[in-house]
Design a protein around this motif. Structure first.
Motif, PDB file in Angstrom:
ATOM      1  N   VAL A 213       0.737   9.904  -1.611  1.00 48.12           N
ATOM      2  CA  VAL A 213       1.710  11.415  -1.523  1.00 48.12           C
ATOM      3  C   VAL A 213       2.283  11.843  -0.472  1.00 48.12           C
ATOM      4  CG1 VAL A 213       1.277  14.025  -2.221  1.00 48.12           C
ATOM      5  CG2 VAL A 213      -0.897  12.263  -3.888  1.00 48.12           C
ATOM      6  N   ALA A 214       3.325  12.203  -0.767  1.00 51.35           N
ATOM      7  CA  ALA A 214       4.113  12.237   0.223  1.00 51.35           C
ATOM      8  C   ALA A 214       3.822  11.605   1.516  1.00 51.35           C
ATOM      9  CB  ALA A 214       3.542  14.099   0.912  1.00 51.35           C
ATOM     10  N   GLY A 215       3.722  10.259   1.439  1.00 50.61           N
ATOM     11  CA  GLY A 215       4.014   9.248   2.592  1.00 50.61           C
ATOM     12  C   GLY A 215       2.300   9.048   2.911  1.00 50.61           C
ATOM     13  N   GLU A 216       1.937   9.739   2.564  1.00 53.16           N
ATOM     14  CA  GLU A 216       0.020   9.106   2.693  1.00 53.16           C
ATOM     15  C   GLU A 216      -0.236   8.362   2.185  1.00 53.16           C
ATOM     16  OE1 GLU A 216      -1.907  12.924   4.333  1.00 53.16           O
ATOM     17  OE2 GLU A 216       0.075  12.693   6.323  1.00 53.16           O
ATOM     18  N   MET A 217      -0.475   7.342   2.907  1.00 50.83           N
ATOM     19  CA  MET A 217      -2.117   6.677   1.685  1.00 50.83           C
ATOM     20  C   MET A 217      -3.341   7.246   1.354  1.00 50.83           C
ATOM     21  SD  MET A 217      -0.828   2.456   3.513  1.00 50.83           S
ATOM     22  CE  MET A 217       0.246   2.277   4.499  1.00 50.83           C
TER      23      MET A 217
ATOM     24  N   MET B 282       0.833  -1.095  -0.108  1.00 53.90           N
ATOM     25  CA  MET B 282       0.206   0.009  -0.362  1.00 53.90           C
ATOM     26  C   MET B 282       0.554   1.487   0.081  1.00 53.90           C
ATOM     27  SD  MET B 282      -3.509  -0.932   2.054  1.00 53.90           S
ATOM     28  CE  MET B 282      -2.864  -2.760   3.227  1.00 53.90           C
ATOM     29  N   LYS B 283       2.415   1.355   0.336  1.00 50.81           N
ATOM     30  CA  LYS B 283       2.729   2.558   0.734  1.00 50.81           C
ATOM     31  C   LYS B 283       3.412   2.305  -0.714  1.00 50.81           C
ATOM     32  CE  LYS B 283       4.689   2.369   5.004  1.00 50.81           C
ATOM     33  NZ  LYS B 283       4.695   1.103   6.712  1.00 50.81           N
TER      34      LYS B 283
ATOM     35  N   VAL C 109     -16.338   8.820   2.338  1.00 50.35           N
ATOM     36  CA  VAL C 109     -15.676  10.241   2.375  1.00 50.35           C
ATOM     37  C   VAL C 109     -13.942   9.759   2.107  1.00 50.35           C
ATOM     38  CG1 VAL C 109     -16.836  10.758   4.450  1.00 50.35           C
ATOM     39  CG2 VAL C 109     -14.676   9.856   4.925  1.00 50.35           C
ATOM     40  N   ILE C 110     -12.992  10.899   2.145  1.00 51.68           N
ATOM     41  CA  ILE C 110     -11.740  10.393   1.363  1.00 51.68           C
ATOM     42  C   ILE C 110     -10.755  11.177   3.046  1.00 51.68           C
ATOM     43  CG2 ILE C 110      -9.515  10.574  -0.512  1.00 51.68           C
ATOM     44  CD1 ILE C 110     -12.088  10.351  -1.414  1.00 51.68           C
ATOM     45  N   ARG C 111     -10.063   9.835   3.003  1.00 51.50           N
ATOM     46  CA  ARG C 111      -8.926   9.796   4.031  1.00 51.50           C
ATOM     47  C   ARG C 111      -8.107   9.552   4.029  1.00 51.50           C
ATOM     48  NH1 ARG C 111     -12.441  12.389   6.549  1.00 51.50           N
ATOM     49  NH2 ARG C 111     -13.798  11.858   8.458  1.00 51.50           N
ATOM     50  N   ARG C 112      -6.544  10.965   4.569  1.00 52.49           N
ATOM     51  CA  ARG C 112      -5.365  10.144   3.899  1.00 52.49           C
ATOM     52  C   ARG C 112      -4.963  10.164   5.379  1.00 52.49           C
ATOM     53  NH1 ARG C 112      -3.264  10.941  -0.298  1.00 52.49           N
ATOM     54  NH2 ARG C 112      -4.263  11.384  -2.547  1.00 52.49           N
ATOM     55  N   GLY C 113      -3.375   9.725   5.613  1.00 47.23           N
ATOM     56  CA  GLY C 113      -2.786   9.984   7.018  1.00 47.23           C
ATOM     57  C   GLY C 113      -3.344   9.282   8.221  1.00 47.23           C
ATOM     58  N   ILE C 114      -3.670   7.731   7.275  1.00 49.03           N
ATOM     59  CA  ILE C 114      -4.701   7.376   9.210  1.00 49.03           C
ATOM     60  C   ILE C 114      -3.241   6.331   9.287  1.00 49.03           C
ATOM     61  CG2 ILE C 114      -5.739   5.355   9.013  1.00 49.03           C
ATOM     62  CD1 ILE C 114      -7.677   5.779   6.941  1.00 49.03           C
ATOM     63  N   ALA C 115      -3.202   6.498  10.998  1.00 49.43           N
ATOM     64  CA  ALA C 115      -2.507   5.539  11.727  1.00 49.43           C
ATOM     65  C   ALA C 115      -3.015   4.293  11.287  1.00 49.43           C
ATOM     66  CB  ALA C 115      -3.247   5.450  13.201  1.00 49.43           C
ATOM     67  N   LEU C 116      -1.107   4.008  11.261  1.00 48.19           N
ATOM     68  CA  LEU C 116      -0.718   2.251  10.958  1.00 48.19           C
ATOM     69  C   LEU C 116      -1.378   1.164  11.685  1.00 48.19           C
ATOM     70  CD1 LEU C 116       0.830   1.910   8.471  1.00 48.19           C
ATOM     71  CD2 LEU C 116       2.781   1.259  10.009  1.00 48.19           C
ATOM     72  N   THR C 117      -1.637   1.313  13.112  1.00 45.39           N
ATOM     73  CA  THR C 117      -1.707   0.928  14.061  1.00 45.39           C
ATOM     74  C   THR C 117      -3.500   0.359  13.389  1.00 45.39           C
ATOM     75  OG1 THR C 117      -2.284   2.624  15.482  1.00 45.39           O
ATOM     76  CG2 THR C 117      -0.499   1.510  16.015  1.00 45.39           C
TER      77      THR C 117
END
Ligand SMILES: NC(=O)c1ccc[n+]([C@@H]2O[C@H](COP(=O)([O-])OP(=O)(O)OC[C@H]3O[C@@H](n4cnc5c(N)ncnc54)[C@H](O)[C@@H]3O)[C@@H](O)[C@H]2O)c1
Length: 359
Positions: free
Chosen positions: A327-331, A320-321, A343-351
């Motif tokens: 973009v800028a490392g965020e899935m 996924m990465k 909704v669109i979400r970026r920057g979700i915590a890996l955990t």
């Protein structure tokens, strides 16, 4: 015949849907005033079934017509085969007002659109999709492209067809597993956009898998309407269009991890939609009852919903990465917040992603 319009100003086009309309293609093309020679791009499987009808129809309308066949399979959707198509177009002397026709599933549609967008900086092309997935998804919206050995669909363009000509009758020869792949994308539209449509998919399973003409035409039309609306608002995926990626972030990772051999695309998307809905519940966007309804519908159609034991969550996350959508490392995830809206979400915590993938 049913009609849906993709509204893109001067580049707007019609999607026409009707059982038995294949032989009418030539007459329809005539109205566009294309140059007198038309190329039909297909593969041997589809061409053996529908090639004669299509050639006869185009020739019957007064065009000269030739065929370019590429072997059947995702592995042939590459740069080399698009170059082969371009060479054939050059040999036949196509000019800037010429049209080529994509007769087949998403593989043929994507590579034909890509060739059309680059030949002499862009010639006309028409989509004649023959899989359910292509009829409800890939033929609409203008994403074209080929695969690179370093990643799927990594080379491509946004380039709209002049017309999408859908004959649902072609689905009668489609292998059942391929039909289900299209159904996964149809279910996706219900989840992200239209709760009533989701309900229709729940109620009408027997008619849909039995290819009952009214039910099939309806799901194709409604899917095209939703995709057309999204694309008309955000052609180049700078925002809204990303909702169509629901199920695809995890789905693509599953396809990559299993080297495209174990799951067909729609099956991986079905699994991806279940797992991403679970993620949505973990993030408190979706409630437990709606999550269950989503999982039930996907399972009812025989699509996979649980991550198989032998697939490693860590490997999936690392795929996924490397996704195009990072973009800028965020899935990026498109997540349902209810049935009928996403909704669109970026920057979700890996955990949280790990919890969604936990067995
Ligand atoms: N451009 C987009 O927006 C977009 C969206 C989704 C998927 N795609 C692309 O679409 C491709 C997958 O498309 P697909 O699922 O249609 O696969 P496909 O084109 O490989 O077709 C699946 C199989 O069905 C056969 N087939 C096609 N029509 C048939 C018919 N009527 N009867 C019998 N057999 C038939 C094909 O020969 C092939 O073996 C992927 O490359 C994917 O990346 C593109």
């Amino acid at each position: 015949m049913e009609k849906v319009t993709v509204d893109l100003g001067r580049r707007s086009y019609e999607i026409l849907i009707g059982k038995g309309i294949l032989p009418g293609l030539g007459e329809k093309l005539k109205a566009f005033g294309f140059s007198p020679i038309v190329g039909v791009i297909s593969n041997p499987t589809v061409f053996a079934l529908y090639g004669d009808q299509v050639l006869q129809s185009i020739r019957g309308a007064g065009f000269d017509c030739f065929t370019v066949l590429i072997p059947d399979g995702e592995e042939y959707k590459d740069y080399a085969w698009s170059h082969y198509i371009l060479t054939e177009l050059l040999k036949r002397g196509l000019d800037r007002n010429s049209c080529i026709v994509a007769l087949g599933g998403g593989v043929i549609g994507d590579i034909t659109g890509f060739a059309a967008s680059t030949y002499m900086r862009g010639i006309h092309f028409v989509q004649v999709p023959t899989t359910l997935l292509a009829q409800v998804d890939s033929s609409v919206g203008g994403k074209t492209g080929v695969n690179h050995y370093m990643g799927k669909n990594m080379i491509g363009t946004f380039y709209q067809p002049r017309l999408v000509w859908i004959d649902p009758g072609t689905l009668e020869t489609l292998p059942p597993r391929e039909l289900l792949c299209g159904i996964a994308e149809v279910i996706k539209y219900g989840i992200i956009w239209d709760e009533e449509f989701f309900g229709f998919m729940s109620k009408m399973k027997v008619d849909i898998v039995g290819l009952e003409p009214e039910a099939i035409s309806f799901i194709i039309k409604r899917s095209c309407e939703i995709k057309a609306e999204v694309v008309s608002n955000d052609e180049r995926e700078s925002g809204l269009r990303a909702v169509l990626n629901f199920g695809h972030t995890i789905g693509h990772a599953v396809e990559t991890e299993t080297r495209y051999t174990r799951f067909l695309h729609g099956e991986a998307v079905g699994l991806g939609m279940c797992l991403e809905s679970r993620l949505s519940k973990i993030l408190r966007l979706l409630d437990a009852e709606q999550l269950e309804r989503i999982k039930t519908l996907i399972s009812v159609y025989g699509l996979p919903c649980d991550l198989p034991d032998d697939l490693d969550a860590g490997n999936l996350i690392s795929h996924m990465k490397h996704d195009k959508k990072v973009v800028a490392g965020e899935m990026l995830f498109a997540l349902p917040e209810r049935i009928g809206g996403a909704v669109i979400r970026r920057g979700i915590a890996l955990t949280d992603i790990e919890r969604a993938l936990a067995k």
